[in-house]
Scaffold this motif. Sequence first.
Motif, PDB file in Angstrom:
ATOM      1  N   SER A   2       0.839  -1.196   0.000  1.00 33.90           N
ATOM      2  CA  SER A   2       0.000   0.000   0.000  1.00 33.90           C
ATOM      3  C   SER A   2       0.869   1.240   0.000  1.00 33.90           C
ATOM      4  N   THR A  16      -5.162   5.306 -11.525  1.00 34.92           N
ATOM      5  CA  THR A  16      -4.353   4.717 -12.597  1.00 34.92           C
ATOM      6  C   THR A  16      -3.152   5.611 -12.830  1.00 34.92           C
ATOM      7  N   ARG A  17      -2.024   4.976 -13.136  1.00 38.12           N
ATOM      8  CA  ARG A  17      -0.782   5.703 -13.392  1.00 38.12           C
ATOM      9  C   ARG A  17      -0.162   5.185 -14.690  1.00 38.12           C
ATOM     10  N   GLU A  72       0.015   1.089 -13.921  1.00 36.35           N
ATOM     11  CA  GLU A  72      -0.586   0.310 -12.843  1.00 36.35           C
ATOM     12  C   GLU A  72      -1.950   0.851 -12.427  1.00 36.35           C
ATOM     13  N   LEU A  74      -4.304   1.115  -8.929  1.00 41.47           N
ATOM     14  CA  LEU A  74      -4.304   1.032  -7.476  1.00 41.47           C
ATOM     15  C   LEU A  74      -5.741   1.122  -6.971  1.00 41.47           C
ATOM     16  N   ARG A  78      -3.761   0.483  -2.862  1.00 36.32           N
ATOM     17  CA  ARG A  78      -3.071  -0.808  -2.960  1.00 36.32           C
ATOM     18  C   ARG A  78      -2.688  -1.098  -4.404  1.00 36.32           C
ATOM     19  N   LYS A  79      -1.420  -1.330  -4.638  1.00 33.34           N
ATOM     20  CA  LYS A  79      -0.963  -1.699  -5.968  1.00 33.34           C
ATOM     21  C   LYS A  79      -1.472  -3.098  -6.309  1.00 33.34           C
ATOM     22  N   THR A  80      -1.854  -3.291  -7.544  1.00 31.81           N
ATOM     23  CA  THR A  80      -2.453  -4.571  -7.934  1.00 31.81           C
ATOM     24  C   THR A  80      -1.617  -5.368  -8.933  1.00 31.81           C
ATOM     25  N   HIS A  81      -0.553  -4.748  -9.492  1.00 34.75           N
ATOM     26  CA  HIS A  81       0.162  -5.426 -10.579  1.00 34.75           C
ATOM     27  C   HIS A  81       0.944  -6.643 -10.108  1.00 34.75           C
TER      28      HIS A  81
END
Length: 237
Positions: A2, A16-17, A72, A74, A78-81
């Motif tokens: 996170s 989104t990034r 990615e 999130l 929380r990052k999901t990749h």
Amino acid sequence: MSIAPIHGTPAPLLETRGLTRILPAIVPVTLVEDISFSIGTSEFVAITGPSGSGKSSLLYLLGLLDRPTEGEVLIGGRKTHDLSKSETAHLRLEKIGFVFQFHFLLPEFTALENVMIPMQKLGALAATEQKDRAAGLLEDLGLEDFLSRQPAQLSGGQRQRVAVARALANAPDLILADEPTGSLDSVATEQVFTALQSIVDQQKTTVIAVTHDMDIAGRMQRRIHLVDGKIDYDRDQ
């Protein structure tokens, strides 16, 4: 896993990034490119754009049904990749509800049983609690007289409202809808739109909907417009 909030500000519900999805081929096909935005709680967001602009591709990435080539997604910071397949599936089941153009209800089950399916998969509630919650969701959507009917016994608008109830089964933070009114007449379209609006207003759930219907899009809180896989504009309405 996170990201710490800055100066006590909570992380956005969805972020989104640099999100990019390229299909590998002799001539690679870019579906979406360098998509960056954040969406908070209780937002009602339309994703619009011409055919082939990447709307559904973006929605599938947001829903973790596809993985980006770059960038990615999130959820709640929380990052999901880097999640495993099982972790991704659990996060999706717990945090995200889906409504598609075609309801995808199981024909052999009743409306009540269809709504219970996501709860059975998550396993957070006892069987009686699942039944009570499913009935309550259907009642909230004006379907209290249709709990025991199978999809073939329902109108198009009724089937789509059952699909909305199913999307809400596990009390997700986010509903993703892909052309939820695309196959409906004007009366049923209004019923489904009203149901989605009430979810945002009353339950504070965020709804993001891909739509070609400019009347529907114009009544939503915010619009993200895509052209050729990129954001053309992102503005409140």
